[in-house]
Design a protein around this motif. Structure first.
Motif, PDB file in Angstrom:
ATOM      1  N   LEU A  21      15.655  13.112   0.518  1.00 27.71           N
ATOM      2  CA  LEU A  21      16.814  12.501   1.164  1.00 27.71           C
ATOM      3  C   LEU A  21      17.107  13.090   2.548  1.00 27.71           C
ATOM      4  CD1 LEU A  21      19.083  12.123  -1.996  1.00 27.71           C
ATOM      5  CD2 LEU A  21      17.935  10.302  -0.731  1.00 27.71           C
ATOM      6  N   PRO A  22      17.120  14.424   2.720  1.00 29.91           N
ATOM      7  CA  PRO A  22      17.421  14.951   4.058  1.00 29.91           C
ATOM      8  C   PRO A  22      16.416  14.549   5.130  1.00 29.91           C
ATOM      9  CG  PRO A  22      17.623  16.675   2.392  1.00 29.91           C
ATOM     10  CD  PRO A  22      17.007  15.504   1.721  1.00 29.91           C
ATOM     11  N   PHE A  23      15.148  14.371   4.719  1.00 32.01           N
ATOM     12  CA  PHE A  23      14.117  14.083   5.720  1.00 32.01           C
ATOM     13  C   PHE A  23      13.651  12.629   5.700  1.00 32.01           C
ATOM     14  CE2 PHE A  23      14.021  18.644   5.253  1.00 32.01           C
ATOM     15  CZ  PHE A  23      13.875  19.086   6.559  1.00 32.01           C
ATOM     16  N   GLY A  24      14.289  11.796   4.892  1.00 34.76           N
ATOM     17  CA  GLY A  24      13.940  10.374   4.872  1.00 34.76           C
ATOM     18  C   GLY A  24      12.508  10.117   4.465  1.00 34.76           C
ATOM     19  N   VAL A  25      12.042  10.801   3.431  1.00 38.89           N
ATOM     20  CA  VAL A  25      10.644  10.710   3.005  1.00 38.89           C
ATOM     21  C   VAL A  25      10.474   9.570   2.004  1.00 38.89           C
ATOM     22  CG1 VAL A  25       8.787  11.917   1.795  1.00 38.89           C
ATOM     23  CG2 VAL A  25      10.224  13.153   3.423  1.00 38.89           C
ATOM     24  N   ASP A  26       9.600   8.650   2.305  1.00 38.58           N
ATOM     25  CA  ASP A  26       9.345   7.485   1.454  1.00 38.58           C
ATOM     26  C   ASP A  26       8.300   7.829   0.379  1.00 38.58           C
ATOM     27  OD1 ASP A  26       9.700   4.810   0.658  1.00 38.58           O
ATOM     28  OD2 ASP A  26       7.981   4.146   1.851  1.00 38.58           O
ATOM     29  N   PHE A  27       8.626   8.875  -0.380  1.00 39.83           N
ATOM     30  CA  PHE A  27       7.772   9.300  -1.479  1.00 39.83           C
ATOM     31  C   PHE A  27       8.700   9.825  -2.569  1.00 39.83           C
ATOM     32  CE2 PHE A  27       5.086  11.958  -4.043  1.00 39.83           C
ATOM     33  CZ  PHE A  27       3.900  11.238  -4.096  1.00 39.83           C
ATOM     34  N   PHE A  28       8.497   9.337  -3.799  1.00 41.54           N
ATOM     35  CA  PHE A  28       9.457   9.562  -4.865  1.00 41.54           C
ATOM     36  C   PHE A  28       8.836  10.314  -6.035  1.00 41.54           C
ATOM     37  CE2 PHE A  28      10.526   5.746  -2.577  1.00 41.54           C
ATOM     38  CZ  PHE A  28      11.907   5.788  -2.428  1.00 41.54           C
ATOM     39  N   LEU A  29       9.558  11.293  -6.542  1.00 42.90           N
ATOM     40  CA  LEU A  29       9.301  11.860  -7.865  1.00 42.90           C
ATOM     41  C   LEU A  29      10.465  11.406  -8.729  1.00 42.90           C
ATOM     42  CD1 LEU A  29       8.113  15.517  -7.035  1.00 42.90           C
ATOM     43  CD2 LEU A  29       6.700  13.549  -7.678  1.00 42.90           C
ATOM     44  N   GLY A  30      10.314  10.244  -9.319  1.00 39.63           N
ATOM     45  CA  GLY A  30      11.400   9.571 -10.017  1.00 39.63           C
ATOM     46  C   GLY A  30      11.827   8.382  -9.191  1.00 39.63           C
ATOM     47  N   LEU A  31      11.268   7.209  -9.488  1.00 36.92           N
ATOM     48  CA  LEU A  31      11.524   6.025  -8.661  1.00 36.92           C
ATOM     49  C   LEU A  31      12.790   5.324  -9.121  1.00 36.92           C
ATOM     50  CD1 LEU A  31      10.317   4.277  -6.371  1.00 36.92           C
ATOM     51  CD2 LEU A  31       9.296   2.845  -8.170  1.00 36.92           C
ATOM     52  N   PRO A  32      13.812   5.231  -8.247  1.00 34.73           N
ATOM     53  CA  PRO A  32      15.048   4.531  -8.629  1.00 34.73           C
ATOM     54  C   PRO A  32      14.771   3.061  -8.941  1.00 34.73           C
ATOM     55  CG  PRO A  32      15.357   5.834  -6.623  1.00 34.73           C
ATOM     56  CD  PRO A  32      13.888   5.796  -6.893  1.00 34.73           C
ATOM     57  N   ALA A  33      15.555   2.502  -9.838  1.00 37.33           N
ATOM     58  CA  ALA A  33      15.354   1.113 -10.261  1.00 37.33           C
ATOM     59  C   ALA A  33      15.406   0.153  -9.082  1.00 37.33           C
ATOM     60  CB  ALA A  33      16.408   0.734 -11.301  1.00 37.33           C
ATOM     61  N   GLU A  34      16.270   0.448  -8.097  1.00 39.06           N
ATOM     62  CA  GLU A  34      16.393  -0.477  -6.968  1.00 39.06           C
ATOM     63  C   GLU A  34      15.157  -0.513  -6.074  1.00 39.06           C
ATOM     64  OE1 GLU A  34      18.666   3.341  -5.750  1.00 39.06           O
ATOM     65  OE2 GLU A  34      18.371   2.118  -7.561  1.00 39.06           O
ATOM     66  N   GLN A  35      14.281   0.491  -6.217  1.00 41.79           N
ATOM     67  CA  GLN A  35      13.042   0.524  -5.441  1.00 41.79           C
ATOM     68  C   GLN A  35      11.886  -0.178  -6.154  1.00 41.79           C
ATOM     69  OE1 GLN A  35      12.625   1.712  -2.371  1.00 41.79           O
ATOM     70  NE2 GLN A  35      14.656   2.608  -2.126  1.00 41.79           N
ATOM     71  N   GLU A  36      12.089  -0.559  -7.418  1.00 37.08           N
ATOM     72  CA  GLU A  36      11.006  -1.153  -8.205  1.00 37.08           C
ATOM     73  C   GLU A  36      10.388  -2.405  -7.576  1.00 37.08           C
ATOM     74  OE1 GLU A  36       9.099  -0.851 -11.046  1.00 37.08           O
ATOM     75  OE2 GLU A  36       9.671   1.254 -11.041  1.00 37.08           O
ATOM     76  N   PRO A  37      11.161  -3.293  -6.932  1.00 32.88           N
ATOM     77  CA  PRO A  37      10.524  -4.481  -6.346  1.00 32.88           C
ATOM     78  C   PRO A  37       9.463  -4.162  -5.300  1.00 32.88           C
ATOM     79  CG  PRO A  37      12.894  -4.809  -6.534  1.00 32.88           C
ATOM     80  CD  PRO A  37      12.643  -3.372  -6.865  1.00 32.88           C
ATOM     81  N   ARG A  38       9.493  -2.964  -4.733  1.00 31.14           N
ATOM     82  CA  ARG A  38       8.487  -2.584  -3.731  1.00 31.14           C
ATOM     83  C   ARG A  38       7.172  -2.137  -4.377  1.00 31.14           C
ATOM     84  NH1 ARG A  38      10.567   2.160  -0.434  1.00 31.14           N
ATOM     85  NH2 ARG A  38       8.774   1.613   0.860  1.00 31.14           N
ATOM     86  N   TYR A  39       7.213  -1.812  -5.677  1.00 29.21           N
ATOM     87  CA  TYR A  39       6.056  -1.192  -6.321  1.00 29.21           C
ATOM     88  C   TYR A  39       4.925  -2.198  -6.552  1.00 29.21           C
ATOM     89  CZ  TYR A  39       3.060   1.457  -9.361  1.00 29.21           C
ATOM     90  OH  TYR A  39       1.959   2.089  -9.885  1.00 29.21           O
ATOM     91  N   ARG A  40       3.717  -1.754  -6.273  1.00 25.30           N
ATOM     92  CA  ARG A  40       2.508  -2.525  -6.543  1.00 25.30           C
ATOM     93  C   ARG A  40       1.607  -1.713  -7.466  1.00 25.30           C
ATOM     94  NH1 ARG A  40       5.673  -5.206  -4.790  1.00 25.30           N
ATOM     95  NH2 ARG A  40       5.717  -6.537  -2.930  1.00 25.30           N
ATOM     96  N   ASP A  41       1.193  -2.321  -8.575  1.00 25.68           N
ATOM     97  CA  ASP A  41       0.287  -1.633  -9.482  1.00 25.68           C
ATOM     98  C   ASP A  41      -0.986  -1.218  -8.766  1.00 25.68           C
ATOM     99  OD1 ASP A  41       1.905  -1.824 -11.691  1.00 25.68           O
ATOM    100  OD2 ASP A  41       0.776  -3.444 -12.655  1.00 25.68           O
ATOM    101  N   VAL A  42      -1.520  -0.062  -9.154  1.00 27.60           N
ATOM    102  CA  VAL A  42      -2.845   0.360  -8.687  1.00 27.60           C
ATOM    103  C   VAL A  42      -3.882  -0.380  -9.526  1.00 27.60           C
ATOM    104  CG1 VAL A  42      -4.400   2.289  -8.278  1.00 27.60           C
ATOM    105  CG2 VAL A  42      -1.923   2.648  -8.171  1.00 27.60           C
ATOM    106  N   LEU A  43      -4.848  -0.997  -8.874  1.00 29.33           N
ATOM    107  CA  LEU A  43      -5.937  -1.653  -9.589  1.00 29.33           C
ATOM    108  C   LEU A  43      -7.080  -0.666  -9.775  1.00 29.33           C
ATOM    109  CD1 LEU A  43      -6.071  -5.172  -7.890  1.00 29.33           C
ATOM    110  CD2 LEU A  43      -4.725  -4.423  -9.854  1.00 29.33           C
ATOM    111  N   TYR A  44      -7.763  -0.778 -10.887  1.00 26.60           N
ATOM    112  CA  TYR A  44      -8.899   0.105 -11.156  1.00 26.60           C
ATOM    113  C   TYR A  44      -9.855  -0.617 -12.088  1.00 26.60           C
ATOM    114  CZ  TYR A  44      -5.979   0.996 -15.277  1.00 26.60           C
ATOM    115  OH  TYR A  44      -5.197   0.842 -16.377  1.00 26.60           O
ATOM    116  N   THR A  45     -11.085  -0.171 -12.105  1.00 23.85           N
ATOM    117  CA  THR A  45     -12.131  -0.786 -12.922  1.00 23.85           C
ATOM    118  C   THR A  45     -12.363   0.050 -14.162  1.00 23.85           C
ATOM    119  OG1 THR A  45     -13.196  -1.686 -10.949  1.00 23.85           O
ATOM    120  CG2 THR A  45     -14.525  -1.572 -12.956  1.00 23.85           C
ATOM    121  N   VAL A  46     -12.443  -0.607 -15.307  1.00 23.52           N
ATOM    122  CA  VAL A  46     -12.732   0.064 -16.568  1.00 23.52           C
ATOM    123  C   VAL A  46     -14.172  -0.237 -16.949  1.00 23.52           C
ATOM    124  CG1 VAL A  46     -12.134   0.264 -19.009  1.00 23.52           C
ATOM    125  CG2 VAL A  46     -10.336  -0.120 -17.311  1.00 23.52           C
ATOM    126  N   ASP A  47     -14.947   0.797 -17.184  1.00 23.01           N
ATOM    127  CA  ASP A  47     -16.340   0.644 -17.596  1.00 23.01           C
ATOM    128  C   ASP A  47     -16.378   0.429 -19.111  1.00 23.01           C
ATOM    129  OD1 ASP A  47     -19.004   0.766 -18.152  1.00 23.01           O
ATOM    130  OD2 ASP A  47     -19.326   2.804 -17.393  1.00 23.01           O
TER     131      ASP A  47
END
Length: 379
Positions: free
Chosen positions: A180-206
């Motif tokens: 919060l003091p430094f305006g860092v766009d990185f979260f340890l604990g994502l607030p619910a209001e930020q959820e619409p910004r989230y994009r799933d990471v895609l990965y391949t399963v062998d």
């Protein structure tokens, strides 16, 4: 032709050109790239179909870097001594001969606590219950005799140390003193209001991948109730609680800004870590063959250090890579802070795109230094 959107300072156009070449070569490639130099933003780019400039996504073990900065603040404040035993702060940790393990050893992957038999529930990782299970477990090797990447449990150790010495959770300290003091766009604990910004990471399963023995080294190291670690940030419970080992969510700009705020300061505001604290936290503690992965690795206190197979920076650099090949680091040799976040899992380590972009960013910084250096004159 520029395919990426965003900002690149003129001196960093070659870095943008390299990023654009990745976009040109693979229409499915999507990523964000950011960098700060001496506290000033020099790169903030995005491209591809999955990640826009305002998107956030999972960064896996880049989260450990954010957690490590909280630990650094506790060291700087005099609340935590790296050379005290963990049991000095957390008496229950002494069980099964772990009484001599120092904080420094535990936070450089030497404790031999890769996981617990039976694993952890997803909602349990950030709790004192998880810490209790870990404290009651015997080490997998004689503590201090070797090192092995504690992929998930190092977060449990960091978080319990915060509770014991500061009376607050690591996530609360990170938000109140850094994000919060430094305006860092990185979260340890994502607030619910930020959820619409989230994009799933895609990965391949062998589908041909062999059975993972839950009692084996690799099984213990992926000690979560998911079929593979790549699932973690795509689970809302992980994003919500923000486990400091692998639950961090953010943007490349957020990662770069985090490392800049810690080391060079931002926009005229001083860094939140002193040079002495940076030296203490970034001093290499171990290097060699990792007992957990069988690969070569190098670690400072929590942070990864560069080495030939993970050559992201100068000898003074420190940071952390994630399982998706996301990367965040600071390189005090160039006053550089760097963030890279892909939308799909890709190859990490030195051959990967993140490391090629990091190399180009360091080269641009070095070229800028040469261009502005005073020309020597003859007397």
């Amino acid at each position: 032709m520029q395919l990426s959107s965003g900002f690149a300072a003129p001196e960093y156009q070659a870095v943008r050109d390299l990023f654009d070449s990745f976009l040109r070569d693979d229409p499915q490639y999507s990523a964000q790239l950011a960098a700060y130099r001496s506290g000033t933003k020099v790169l903030d780019l995005s491209g591809g179909p999955r990640l826009a400039a305002d998107s956030i996504t999972g960064t896996y073990s880049c989260s450990k870097g954010a957690g490590a900065f909280v630990i650094a603040l506790l060291v700087q404040d005099g609340l935590l001594d790296l050379d005290r035993t963990v049991a000095h702060y957390w008496p229950e940790f002494a069980a099964h001969g772990k009484d001599t393990i120092t904080v420094r050893e535990a936070l450089s992957h030497r404790a031999g606590l890769l996981g617990v038999e039976g694993g952890f529930a997803l909602s349990e990782f950030t709790t004192a219950d998880a810490a209790g299970k870990l404290a009651a477990s015997p080490p997998l090797w004689r503590p201090g005799s070797t090192f092995g990447y504690h992929a998930l449990t190092i977060g449990i150790i960091m978080e319990e140390l915060c509770r014991r010495v500061a009376g607050s959770t690591l996530q609360e300290l990170y938000a109140s003193r850094i994000r919060l003091p430094f305006g860092v766009d990185f979260f340890l604990g994502l607030p619910a209001e930020q959820e619409p910004r989230y994009r799933d990471v895609l990965y391949t399963v062998d589908p041909g991948q062999p059975w993972l023995d839950p009692m084996g080294i690799e099984g213990l190291n992926g000690n979560a109730a998911v079929s593979m670690v790549m699932e973690l940030p795509n689970q809302r419970v992980i994003r919500e609680h923000g486990m400091s080992s692998a639950g961090g969510v953010g943007s490349a700009e957020g990662l770069a800004r985090l490392y800049a705020a810690a080391t060079t300061g931002l926009e005229g505001r001083p860094a939140f870590l002193s040079p002495e604290t940076i030296r203490t936290m970034s001093e290499e503690q171990v290097w060699g063959l990792d007992r957990a992965s069988g690969l070569d690795n190098a670690f400072a206190v929590v942070f990864m250090k560069p080495h030939p197979s993970r050559n992201f920076g100068s000898h003074r650099a420190f940071g952390h890579e994630g399982a998706s090949a996301a990367l965040g680091f600071a390189d005090p040799a160039y006053d550089l802070a760097f963030g890279y976040v892909p939308g799909t899992q890709e190859e990490g380590r030195t051959p990967g795109r993140a490391h090629r972009l990091a190399h180009a960013a360091r080269q641009a910084a070095a070229s800028t230094d040469r261009a502005t250096a005073p020309v020597p004159t003859r007397e």
